[in-house]
Motif scaffolding. Structure first.
Motif, mmCIF file in Angstrom:
data_model
loop_
_atom_site.group_PDB
_atom_site.id
_atom_site.type_symbol
_atom_site.label_atom_id
_atom_site.label_comp_id
_atom_site.label_asym_id
_atom_site.label_seq_id
_atom_site.Cartn_x
_atom_site.Cartn_y
_atom_site.Cartn_z
ATOM 1 N N LYS A 163 0.615 -1.324 0.293
ATOM 2 C CA LYS A 163 0.144 -0.006 0.096
ATOM 3 C C LYS A 163 0.798 1.235 0.096
ATOM 4 C CE LYS A 163 -4.127 -1.916 2.363
ATOM 5 N NZ LYS A 163 -4.806 -1.859 3.361
ATOM 6 N N LYS A 164 2.183 1.258 0.653
ATOM 7 C CA LYS A 164 2.891 2.398 0.522
ATOM 8 C C LYS A 164 3.831 2.371 -0.690
ATOM 9 C CE LYS A 164 3.469 2.031 5.602
ATOM 10 N NZ LYS A 164 4.628 1.745 6.643
ATOM 11 N N GLY A 165 3.648 1.581 -1.740
ATOM 12 C CA GLY A 165 4.230 1.513 -2.773
ATOM 13 C C GLY A 165 5.537 0.811 -2.917
ATOM 14 N N LEU A 166 5.862 0.067 -1.710
ATOM 15 C CA LEU A 166 7.130 -0.552 -1.725
ATOM 16 C C LEU A 166 7.041 -1.943 -2.286
ATOM 17 C CD1 LEU A 166 7.925 0.193 2.014
ATOM 18 C CD2 LEU A 166 8.826 1.328 0.086
ATOM 19 N N ASN A 167 8.165 -2.301 -2.737
ATOM 20 C CA ASN A 167 8.221 -3.836 -3.514
ATOM 21 C C ASN A 167 9.168 -4.805 -2.651
ATOM 22 O OD1 ASN A 167 10.886 -3.318 -4.601
ATOM 23 N ND2 ASN A 167 9.830 -1.946 -6.039
ATOM 24 N N ILE A 168 9.565 -5.793 -3.159
ATOM 25 C CA ILE A 168 10.431 -6.564 -2.395
ATOM 26 C C ILE A 168 11.748 -6.376 -2.316
ATOM 27 C CG2 ILE A 168 10.751 -8.010 -4.523
ATOM 28 C CD1 ILE A 168 10.750 -10.841 -2.906
ATOM 29 N N ARG A 169 12.247 -5.545 -3.333
ATOM 30 C CA ARG A 169 13.567 -5.192 -3.511
ATOM 31 C C ARG A 169 13.702 -3.934 -2.535
ATOM 32 N NH1 ARG A 169 15.493 -6.668 -9.573
ATOM 33 N NH2 ARG A 169 14.117 -8.527 -9.672
ATOM 34 N N ASP A 170 12.710 -3.147 -2.311
ATOM 35 C CA ASP A 170 12.773 -2.083 -1.411
ATOM 36 C C ASP A 170 13.177 -2.285 -0.012
ATOM 37 O OD1 ASP A 170 12.540 0.114 -3.289
ATOM 38 O OD2 ASP A 170 10.276 -0.277 -3.402
ATOM 39 N N THR A 171 12.615 -3.616 0.333
ATOM 40 C CA THR A 171 12.724 -4.049 1.925
ATOM 41 C C THR A 171 13.828 -4.816 2.065
ATOM 42 O OG1 THR A 171 10.936 -5.799 1.518
ATOM 43 C CG2 THR A 171 10.237 -3.684 2.019
ATOM 44 N N ALA A 172 14.432 -5.086 0.958
ATOM 45 C CA ALA A 172 15.715 -5.989 1.054
ATOM 46 C C ALA A 172 16.827 -5.586 2.078
ATOM 47 C CB ALA A 172 16.395 -6.341 -0.188
ATOM 48 N N SER A 173 17.522 -6.482 2.722
ATOM 49 C CA SER A 173 18.828 -6.263 3.242
ATOM 50 C C SER A 173 19.977 -5.710 2.282
ATOM 51 C CB SER A 173 19.083 -7.353 4.309
ATOM 52 O OG SER A 173 19.628 -8.303 3.390
ATOM 53 N N ILE A 174 20.847 -5.367 2.877
ATOM 54 C CA ILE A 174 22.063 -4.929 2.086
ATOM 55 C C ILE A 174 22.773 -6.114 1.585
ATOM 56 C CG2 ILE A 174 24.642 -4.116 2.292
ATOM 57 C CD1 ILE A 174 23.718 -1.949 4.210
ATOM 58 N N ASN A 175 22.865 -7.084 2.233
ATOM 59 C CA ASN A 175 23.293 -8.647 1.791
ATOM 60 C C ASN A 175 22.623 -9.134 0.630
ATOM 61 O OD1 ASN A 175 25.289 -8.537 3.697
ATOM 62 N ND2 ASN A 175 24.640 -10.241 5.043
ATOM 63 N N GLU A 176 21.217 -9.020 0.819
ATOM 64 C CA GLU A 176 20.475 -9.422 -0.464
ATOM 65 C C GLU A 176 20.618 -8.750 -1.608
ATOM 66 O OE1 GLU A 176 16.726 -11.401 2.260
ATOM 67 O OE2 GLU A 176 16.704 -9.146 1.874
ATOM 68 N N LEU A 177 20.721 -7.355 -1.468
ATOM 69 C CA LEU A 177 20.993 -6.613 -2.643
ATOM 70 C C LEU A 177 22.225 -6.765 -3.184
ATOM 71 C CD1 LEU A 177 19.582 -3.160 -1.219
ATOM 72 C CD2 LEU A 177 18.391 -4.665 -2.834
ATOM 73 N N VAL A 178 23.437 -6.993 -2.476
ATOM 74 C CA VAL A 178 24.586 -7.594 -3.159
ATOM 75 C C VAL A 178 24.411 -8.774 -3.924
ATOM 76 C CG1 VAL A 178 26.831 -8.335 -2.547
ATOM 77 C CG2 VAL A 178 25.948 -6.429 -1.093
#
Length: 280
Positions: A212-227
């Motif tokens: 509802k806030k316009g966030l997706n799975i990647r917006d809430t990812a941890s730094i390790n996950e984004l790496v």
């Protein structure tokens, strides 16, 4: 008060100088490209402004000269009355404003006063100013936030490489236009499944408050996950160039995601990022 930082508010770059406990925002920058110091002087001629400035000084400055302030307040409103930051500072020993000469000088005001000036300029501008200032403070108080943003940008850059590979090596093999339209999302979801074991739609359904806030799975990812995600995007782009079938690519990506994330979590990579942020 040597530390200088900048924020951008509605396309205007504004300097902030910081001391131990106080931040001073450049009023001159806030009216850059407009009437400059005239805006500041016109604002300071206003009786309501003087009342606010005087009240602020009496709350925060034991050395504030109240007699001189009363004189200014009595004269405010008359056509002949004129007020400048330097005149205010020198006459009342005010500490809420700073007037710096020279090429990189200008008028600075404590954030409380700067927000008040922003409201006089435009209520909308004030809201954007407060938002950007708070964003700056959050980044300072949480070094991980700045590192997270860097990794988020990195994953977005690699995503471009990934979509280019989809465009060049998958789309040309498709005959049905409907399939072409879903090709990018399908490949992105394969990465989501490899890393998080769910598609973007499944994540939204499981996390409606974030969706509802316009966030997706990647917006809430941890730094390790984004790496790991950035690495997966680059690797999948290379696998596409090699014309590897989807099931084989998924198996490779899933194995890579599991191995890298386990390793990064084991060595507490995010803690390392925090230490790097603390040294800056």
């Amino acid at each position: 008060m040597s530390k200088k930082e900048k924020i951008t508010v509605q396309g205007t770059e504004i300097t902030i100088i910081s001391g131990k406990n106080d931040d001073y925002i450049c009023l001159t920058d806030m009216v850059k490209g407009q009437e400059g110091e005239d805006h500041i002087r016109n604002w300071m001629r206003n009786r309501n402004t003087l009342e606010f400035l005087g009240a602020w000084e009496m709350l925060h400055n034991p050395a504030f000269k109240g007699v001189e302030f009363d004189t200014f307040l009595h004269e405010a409103g008359a056509n002949r009355f004129n007020m400048t930051p330097r005149k205010w500072i020198e006459a009342t020993d005010a500490v809420g404003m700073i007037s710096q000469a020279g090429r990189n000088g200008g008028t600075y005001a404590h954030k409380d006063i700067a927000f008040e000036f922003g409201s006089w300029l435009s209520p909308v501008f004030k809201l954007y100013l407060i938002t950007e200032y708070q964003r700056l403070k959050e980044a300072e108080n949480n070094p991980m936030l700045g590192e997270w943003n860097v990794k988020r940008v990195l994953s977005k850059v690699n995503y471009t490489l990934h979509t280019d590979a989809v465009r060049d090596f998958i789309i040309p093999k498709m005959d049905v236009e409907r399939e072409k339209a879903y090709a990018y999302a399908d490949e992105a979801d394969m990465l989501n499944l490899a890393l998080w074991a769910c598609t973007a739609k499944q994540w939204r359904e499981a996390n409606p408050e974030y969706a509802k806030k316009g966030l997706n799975i990647r917006d809430t990812a941890s730094i390790n996950e984004l790496v790991v995600l950035a690495n997966l995007e680059s690797f999948n782009a290379e696998l596409l160039k090699r014309d590897m079938d989807k099931s084989t690519r998924y198996a490779c990506l899933h194995e890579m995601a599991e191995r890298q994330l386990t390793r990064l979590n084991a060595i507490d990579a995010e803690k390392g990022f925090r230490k790097l942020g603390a040294k800056k």
